[in-house]
Design a protein around this motif. Sequence first.
Motif, mmCIF file in Angstrom:
data_model
loop_
_atom_site.group_PDB
_atom_site.id
_atom_site.type_symbol
_atom_site.label_atom_id
_atom_site.label_comp_id
_atom_site.label_asym_id
_atom_site.label_seq_id
_atom_site.Cartn_x
_atom_site.Cartn_y
_atom_site.Cartn_z
ATOM 1 N N VAL A 139 0.837 -1.206 0.000
ATOM 2 C CA VAL A 139 0.000 0.000 0.000
ATOM 3 C C VAL A 139 0.865 1.247 0.000
ATOM 4 O O VAL A 139 0.593 2.207 -0.719
ATOM 5 C CB VAL A 139 -0.963 -0.029 1.208
ATOM 6 N N LYS A 140 1.933 1.235 0.785
ATOM 7 C CA LYS A 140 2.829 2.395 0.815
ATOM 8 C C LYS A 140 3.508 2.596 -0.542
ATOM 9 O O LYS A 140 3.638 3.724 -1.013
ATOM 10 C CB LYS A 140 3.880 2.210 1.905
ATOM 11 N N LEU A 197 2.273 1.754 -3.421
ATOM 12 C CA LEU A 197 1.259 2.287 -4.348
ATOM 13 C C LEU A 197 1.019 3.772 -4.107
ATOM 14 O O LEU A 197 0.774 4.521 -5.056
ATOM 15 C CB LEU A 197 -0.040 1.494 -4.217
ATOM 16 N N TRP A 198 1.082 4.211 -2.869
ATOM 17 C CA TRP A 198 0.937 5.641 -2.585
ATOM 18 C C TRP A 198 2.084 6.430 -3.217
ATOM 19 O O TRP A 198 1.882 7.499 -3.795
ATOM 20 C CB TRP A 198 0.887 5.904 -1.079
ATOM 21 N N TRP A 199 3.302 5.926 -3.108
ATOM 22 C CA TRP A 199 4.446 6.613 -3.730
ATOM 23 C C TRP A 199 4.290 6.651 -5.250
ATOM 24 O O TRP A 199 4.598 7.655 -5.891
ATOM 25 C CB TRP A 199 5.758 5.930 -3.345
ATOM 26 N N ALA A 222 1.467 6.675 -6.862
ATOM 27 C CA ALA A 222 0.421 7.660 -7.155
ATOM 28 C C ALA A 222 0.963 9.083 -7.064
ATOM 29 O O ALA A 222 0.621 9.940 -7.890
ATOM 30 C CB ALA A 222 -0.750 7.464 -6.192
ATOM 31 N N VAL A 223 1.825 9.351 -6.111
ATOM 32 C CA VAL A 223 2.413 10.687 -5.980
ATOM 33 C C VAL A 223 3.296 10.997 -7.184
ATOM 34 O O VAL A 223 3.258 12.106 -7.733
ATOM 35 C CB VAL A 223 3.203 10.791 -4.656
#
Length: 69
Positions: A21-22, A24-26, A28-29
Amino acid sequence: MVPLLLVLLLALLLFGAGFAVKALWWLAVIVLVLWLVGFVARPKGGTGRWYRWLAPTPPPPVPRSPPGL
């Protein structure tokens, strides 16, 4: 012994999910930053898509020798 192994396995799975999840957040950023740069860098006319400059240029023509040489 089995409950301890199950708890450790569960902790390992949750750690892996948290890492994914982390990551995927990076991702997305990074995509958001690239989109914003492309939005700012688009042509002044506003009609063209900003990502056309990413298209590859065609290769140069291959020189051909005349027949008989």
